[in-house]
Design an enzyme around this catalytic site. Structure first.
Site, PDB file in Angstrom:
ATOM      1  N   GLY A  12      13.942 -22.875   1.884  1.00 53.40           N
ATOM      2  CA  GLY A  12      13.151 -21.676   1.564  1.00 53.40           C
ATOM      3  C   GLY A  12      12.123 -21.372   2.652  1.00 53.40           C
ATOM      4  O   GLY A  12      12.051 -22.057   3.671  1.00 53.40           O
ATOM      5  N   PHE A  13      11.346 -20.358   2.395  1.00 55.65           N
ATOM      6  CA  PHE A  13      10.362 -19.898   3.385  1.00 55.65           C
ATOM      7  C   PHE A  13       9.331 -20.995   3.675  1.00 55.65           C
ATOM      8  O   PHE A  13       9.225 -21.485   4.803  1.00 55.65           O
ATOM      9  CB  PHE A  13       9.725 -18.598   2.860  1.00 55.65           C
ATOM     10  N   ASP A  33      18.624 -28.141  -1.050  1.00 59.99           N
ATOM     11  CA  ASP A  33      18.581 -26.715  -1.407  1.00 59.99           C
ATOM     12  C   ASP A  33      19.947 -26.296  -1.924  1.00 59.99           C
ATOM     13  O   ASP A  33      20.967 -26.809  -1.463  1.00 59.99           O
ATOM     14  CB  ASP A  33      18.191 -25.861  -0.185  1.00 59.99           C
ATOM     15  N   ASN A  34      19.977 -25.379  -2.878  1.00 59.33           N
ATOM     16  CA  ASN A  34      21.274 -24.829  -3.307  1.00 59.33           C
ATOM     17  C   ASN A  34      21.493 -23.434  -2.715  1.00 59.33           C
ATOM     18  O   ASN A  34      22.520 -22.812  -2.966  1.00 59.33           O
ATOM     19  CB  ASN A  34      21.392 -24.799  -4.840  1.00 59.33           C
ATOM     20  N   GLY A  38      17.065 -19.638  -0.962  1.00 59.81           N
ATOM     21  CA  GLY A  38      16.787 -20.145   0.384  1.00 59.81           C
ATOM     22  C   GLY A  38      17.814 -19.619   1.372  1.00 59.81           C
ATOM     23  O   GLY A  38      18.748 -18.899   0.990  1.00 59.81           O
ATOM     24  N   LEU A  75       9.561 -28.311  -4.122  1.00 61.95           N
ATOM     25  CA  LEU A  75       9.236 -26.888  -3.963  1.00 61.95           C
ATOM     26  C   LEU A  75      10.337 -25.978  -4.506  1.00 61.95           C
ATOM     27  O   LEU A  75      10.154 -24.755  -4.531  1.00 61.95           O
ATOM     28  CB  LEU A  75       9.029 -26.546  -2.469  1.00 61.95           C
ATOM     29  N   TYR A 152       9.077 -17.780 -14.612  1.00 64.89           N
ATOM     30  CA  TYR A 152       8.404 -18.457 -13.493  1.00 64.89           C
ATOM     31  C   TYR A 152       7.101 -19.100 -13.963  1.00 64.89           C
ATOM     32  O   TYR A 152       6.859 -20.283 -13.730  1.00 64.89           O
ATOM     33  CB  TYR A 152       8.135 -17.436 -12.389  1.00 64.89           C
ATOM     34  N   LYS A 156       6.610 -23.059 -14.189  1.00 68.86           N
ATOM     35  CA  LYS A 156       5.615 -23.800 -13.400  1.00 68.86           C
ATOM     36  C   LYS A 156       4.661 -24.561 -14.314  1.00 68.86           C
ATOM     37  O   LYS A 156       4.252 -25.685 -14.005  1.00 68.86           O
ATOM     38  CB  LYS A 156       4.843 -22.838 -12.486  1.00 68.86           C
TER      39      LYS A 156
END
Ligand code: UDP
Length: 317
Positions: A12-13, A33-34, A38, A75, A152, A156
């Site tokens: 990701g970023f 990562d999947n 990303g 993350l 989200y 979280k």
């Protein structure tokens, strides 16, 4: 001996910047990562590094890892709230909830297995539409539990709760960071976030789309500052069982950010006003006094300097 680190969401970023920075510090980096949000392109300079291992994997399932791990940075999660973006968590609500709940559970178990220190990347979103400003870590927030952003926000919040349950039950060496709005090179142009949208609209002479009246505020942190804060939260002493806000307290209205980017790019784009998304928080400003005190961290890159670097990046694409 070299220390081994696992970073989920490493494609990701923010994750890819973190992987690069950990390689620069001479860690062996396992990147998970999947790639639903990303991007493998973010890793193109890392893949040739012999200390970098890419595991294309969905954290819905446990990670089959047979090498010792010293640190786990979790993350992985879709992160853009803009439903117009194909990568928005609004378009991946179940994946988002599960990455932060089931995914966090698997990674906490992995931490226990190897005695690895653990960091959960939470978000300023856990404050919802905050009733106080600036937001301090002990503020419980104002969150709609079943609204469009709840996958989200509540994901979280669950991630924080399960992390603290492992700390209490197993004495795991874990900490939580709450990431406020972050921007910089390697953001996706179609991410839908305010900075990437405004810069790409401005440099392509398209209308700059301010949602609502633009009176809502955000505080923008440049990614290099963020990565340093994340590493300090993991590696500094006295961070076990702590929660840290990480962000830049330089609070601005969205209209101010639109005008700033228009001026900095000398763009002929007009600023247009569109509907405000549901549950869009009216303001966000981190209180970072705790990170300053315990980590000795505060952002060093001004909004103007960070935007310059980001504008140059998007122009170079
Ligand atoms: N926003 C906007 N125009 C855009 C994209 C975003 O006015 O093209 C606004 C959005 O409504 C929000 C703020 O900018 O108030 C920040 O949005 P972003 O998606 O970057 O992240 P958020 O802070 O909401 O998670």
């Amino acid at each position: 001996m070299q220390r081994a680190v696992l970073v989920t969401g490493g494609g990701g970023f923010i994750g890819s910047h973190l992987c690069q920075s950990l390689l620069d510090d001479n860690y062996v980096v396992f990147c998970v990562d999947n790639f639903i949000t990303g991007d493998k392109n973010n890793l193109k300079n890392l893949l040739n590094n012999p200390q970098f291992v890419l595991l294309e994997h969905d954290i819905m399932r446990p990670i089959q890892q047979n090498q010792n791990l010293d640190y786990i940075f979790h993350l992985a999660s879709p992160a853009s709230p803009n439903k117009k973006s194909p990568r928005s968590y609004i378009n991946y609500p179940i994946e988002t909830l599960l990455a932060n709940s089931v995914g966090t559970y698997h990674l906490l178990e992995l931490s226990l297995k190897y005695g690895a220190k653990f960091l959960f990347a939470s978000s300023s979103e856990i404050y919802g539409d905050p009733a106080i400003s600036p937001q301090k870590e002990d503020y419980f927030g104002n969150v709609n539990p079943n609204g469009i952003r709840s996958c989200y926000d509540e994901g979280k919040r669950f991630g924080e709760a399960i992390t603290f349950s492992y700390i209490r039950k197993y004495n795991l060496d874990a900490r939580v960071i709450r990431i406020f709005n972050t921007y910089g090179p390697l953001m996706r142009a179609d991410d839908g976030r305010v900075v990437s949208n405004f810069i790409n609209q401005a440099i392509n002479s398209k209308p700059i789309t301010v949602y609502g009246k633009g009176t809502q505020t955000r505080s923008l942190c440049f990614v290099d500052d963020m990565v340093l804060g994340i590493k300090l939260a993991m590696f500094s002493p006295n961070t076990k069982a702590e929660v840290f806000n990480l962000g830049n307290p330089d609070e601005r209205t969205i209209l101010n950010i639109a005008k700033l980017i228009k001026n900095m790019t000398k763009s002929s784009s007009e600023i247009v006003f569109e509907d405000l998304p549901i549950d869009d928080p009216k303001g966000r400003k981190p209180d970072i006094s705790k990170a300053k005190r315990i980590l000795g961290w505060e952002p060093k890159i001004t909004t103007i300097d960070g935007l310059k670097k980001t504008i140059n990046y998007f122009k170079s694409l």
